[in-house]
Design a protein around this motif. Structure first.
Motif, short mmCIF file in Angstrom:
data_model
loop_
_atom_site.label_atom_id
_atom_site.label_comp_id
_atom_site.label_asym_id
_atom_site.label_seq_id
_atom_site.Cartn_x
_atom_site.Cartn_y
_atom_site.Cartn_z
N ALA A 177 -26.92 35.57 -17.39
CA ALA A 177 -28.31 35.18 -17.64
C ALA A 177 -28.54 34.88 -19.11
CB ALA A 177 -29.25 36.30 -17.20
N SER A 390 -43.39 41.76 -12.57
CA SER A 390 -42.32 42.73 -12.39
C SER A 390 -42.63 43.66 -11.22
CB SER A 390 -42.09 43.54 -13.67
OG SER A 390 -43.24 44.28 -13.99
N LYS A 393 -41.57 41.83 -8.21
CA LYS A 393 -40.10 41.78 -8.16
C LYS A 393 -39.54 43.12 -7.70
CE LYS A 393 -36.36 41.10 -11.48
NZ LYS A 393 -36.12 40.81 -12.88
N GLU A 428 -31.85 43.48 -21.03
CA GLU A 428 -32.19 42.48 -20.03
C GLU A 428 -30.95 41.98 -19.30
OE1 GLU A 428 -34.90 38.44 -19.90
OE2 GLU A 428 -34.94 39.72 -21.68
N ALA A 429 -29.87 41.77 -20.04
CA ALA A 429 -28.63 41.32 -19.41
C ALA A 429 -28.10 42.37 -18.44
CB ALA A 429 -27.58 41.03 -20.48
N GLU A 431 -29.90 44.62 -16.90
CA GLU A 431 -30.80 44.65 -15.73
C GLU A 431 -30.46 43.52 -14.77
OE1 GLU A 431 -35.57 44.44 -14.64
OE2 GLU A 431 -34.91 44.18 -16.71
N ASP A 432 -30.28 42.30 -15.29
CA ASP A 432 -29.94 41.16 -14.44
C ASP A 432 -28.65 41.40 -13.68
OD1 ASP A 432 -32.16 39.70 -15.09
OD2 ASP A 432 -31.20 38.57 -16.70
N GLN A 436 -27.99 42.11 -9.40
CA GLN A 436 -27.18 41.18 -8.61
C GLN A 436 -26.08 41.89 -7.82
OE1 GLN A 436 -25.78 38.10 -11.22
NE2 GLN A 436 -27.86 37.60 -11.87
#
Length: 616
Positions: A177, A390, A393, A428-429, A431-432, A436
């Protein structure tokens, strides 16, 4: 509109073509306002469609689609970009920039913005190191770039000094991401491929990001000084991905470099500038309020919230009121990559900004607002929209059928996580990447909170209330917070390399987490006398000092506190003339240690076993 009855309640109905626009994370109440309906009746309709939601709960796009098709409305969820544009239009802030929308006479040349991409261990960080002549690899865990930064270098080209801006992105596959975000603000991508390894999976992944962002690519064939290097093979492999070298009649520049030896770095910078001049029209209007992207942000103990921003258009000056994501503030100071103070930052210039109220996220757009009050209002509206998005989500969508199945099969297992890191890009990375992870329907992963900075008492209290595990990336719980977490049984896991965290969480979710074993001492015996046996070797006449000695156990021999041998087997155990399986504390016995005969009177035999350590 007619008002038909669904499930015993009257609701308005559209003709199937009526478009209703709702923002991300909107609730049934927001939608009801748009169509003049009673929110309670929409709750009933949704219930009959197999979805459970309250009137004020944030809904995701799929739920709105189901509801819209039932009621005859084409419900369109506003994209983040459109939502942002509508927000700024309300405050008369222009987000349009670039050569297509500006007057020709207002445009001035700007430096190219370059992102370095490629497979892990192919030398991206070392190449950046060679370009800026600074050792950035020394402080990194696992040799992987954990933070995102940006800096500018100058290169003499055709008689003039030209600046090039580099965005320093993490290189591991887990940062998909973030690498995609890097490509969005990038003019040119440098694809690093090791000459001895060739094209690898992450090389293709990075290439796909660059091509999707429609940016020109310069290929740096690295490690040409390593044994087995074959630069021609790299050129041949990349032809399969529409990257055809100039020497093969294509239009992609390939440069053979050695980051370790510093070979041909000038040629690479030359190739970047030539590609920029040939393929791109790099101009911007500096005479307007600045706008751009927050590349990285963190919480500095002495300076407070700081953000590295890339100015894409206009000029940023000290004293400007800015908004970056949900953060706002007045620019108190601007620093370049060397820590020098700047008064202004022109297009394509990365600077570190001090004076923000909170830490923005990596990738948030920043704009200059007319005044502090406007900046605060925009930030608050952004924060509210992000919170609702959020919530939508994070919402676990369970239909009535799913709920019945879950009840029949036993409760759905959920792993709640709280993420804390030193910089927002890494959080953030992470979390992404975690969201997944696909582990089927038996286990559900929820990230209930994330943030930048040390692990606080609030994080621990939230973890207690929700049975969550706290993930600390390059941050720790210190002092009384650490003691409080231990006392309350809150598990905190610390990591310095992100993919280790991802692998471990995935293993935990799949129930494949390898058991941890710890050594447990069973007994100790002191050698009092040594008997020689032609059949069995040396027999240690011993007295059991503690615990019990068991036949077949693993033993460690120590002499004056120094370990003489590890993992010795207790092959035989005798009491007088009888073979026995164990001898307890205070009794004498004869111990046969198999082929190990280096024994002396006074040696200590300690037996132990490995027991599985229960996980929290």
């Amino acid at each position: 509109m007619q008002a038909p009855t669904i499930g015993g309640v009257s609701v308005p109905r559209g003709d199937g073509k009526t478009v209703v626009r709702v923002r991300r994370g909107a609730s049934l109440t927001d939608f009801a306002d748009k169509i003049n309906a009673n929110p309670a009746s929409l709750v009933t309709v949704l219930f009959h469609l197999g979805e459970m939601a309250t009137a004020t709960q944030s809904l995701d796009e799929d739920t709105f689609k189901v509801l819209g098709s039932e009621l005859g409305f084409d419900i369109q969820v506003v994209s983040p970009e459109d939502e942002e544009r509508e927000l700024f239009d309300a405050f008369n802030i222009d987000l349009d920039y670039g050569v297509e929308v500006e007057d020709e006479e207002d445009l001035e040349p700007r430096p190219p913005v370059v992102t370095v991409m490629g497979h892990v261990d192919h030398g991206k960080t070392r190449l950046l190191d060679a370009i800026r002549n600074a050792n950035v690899i020394a402080g990194e865990a696992g040799g992987i770039t954990q933070h995102i930064g940006a800096y500018q270098v100058t290169k003499e080209h055709e008689g003039e000094n030209r600046a090039i801006t580099f965005i320093d992105t993490p290189g591991h596959e887990a940062f998909t991401a973030m690498r995609a975000r890097g490509a969005k603000v990038t003019d040119i991508a440098i694809l690093v491929v090791a000459a001895n390894d060739g094209v690898m999976p992450q090389t293709i992944e990075a290439l796909n990001h660059a091509q999707a962002a429609d940016v020109p690519i310069v290929v740096a064939v690295n490690k040409i000084d390593v044994e087995g290097a074959n630069p021609d093979k790299v050129r041949q492999q990349l032809t399969e991905y529409n990257l055809i070298a100039e020497e093969y009649g294509g239009d992609t520049m390939f440069v053979d470099v050695s980051a370790k030896q510093g070979l041909h770095i000038d040629s690479l910078l030359e190739a970047v500038l030539l590609t920029a001049d040939a393929a791109l029209d790099l101009r911007a209007n500096p005479d307007k309020d600045a706008l751009g992207v927050a590349i990285e942000a963190n919480l500095d103990r002495g300076r407070g919230a700081t953000a590295t921003v890339l100015v894409q258009a206009g000029t940023l000056a000290v004293g400007d009121s800015i908004v970056a994501g949900s953060a706002h503030g007045r620019v108190r100071a601007m620093l370049d990559e060397h820590g020098n103070n700047l008064d202004v930052a022109l297009p394509s210039r990365p600077v570190q900004v001090l004076g923000l109220s909170s830490v923005p996220r990596a990738g948030d757009t920043f704009v200059v607002a007319p005044d502090d009050r406007t900046a605060r209002q925009i930030a608050e509206k952004r924060e509210a929209a992000d919170r609702q998005a959020s919530l939508a989500k994070a919402r676990k969508r369970i239909s009535l059928e799913d709920l019945n199945q879950a009840l029949a099969a036993g409760k759905v297992e959920t792993l709640n996580l709280i993420l804390k890191g030193d910089v927002s890009g890494s959080v953030e990375a992470l979390e992404d990447a975690l969201l997944q992870i696909d582990v089927g329907e038996e286990v559900d992963l929820r990230i209930i909170d994330r943030g930048v900075g040390a692990i606080t008492m609030n994080n621990i209290n939230l973890a207690m209330a929700s049975n969550a595990v706290i993930i600390g990336f390059n941050v720790r719980a210190e002092g009384q917070n650490a003691e409080y977490a231990e006392r309350e049984g809150v598990e905190i896991r610390y990591y310095s390399v992100i993919y280790q965290a991802i692998e471990e969480i995935e293993a935990a979710l799949k129930g494949m987490l390898k058991p941890e074993f710890e050594e447990h001492e069973v007994g100790t015996a002191e050698i009092r006398e040594i008997f020689r046996s032609s059949k069995f070797g040396n027999i240690a006449g011993s007295i059991v000092r503690s615990g019990e000695i068991r036949r077949g156990a693993k033993a460690r021999i120590t002499r004056d506190g120094v370990v003489i041998s590890e993992s010795v087997d207790v092959a035989g155990l005798r009491r007088f003339k009888d073979d026995v399986t164990e001898v307890r504390e205070g009794y004498e016995c004869g111990i046969n240690l198999g082929s190990f005969n280096d024994l002396q009177v006074g040696d200590l035999i300690a037996t132990y076993e490995m027991r599985e350590k229960p996980r929290a």
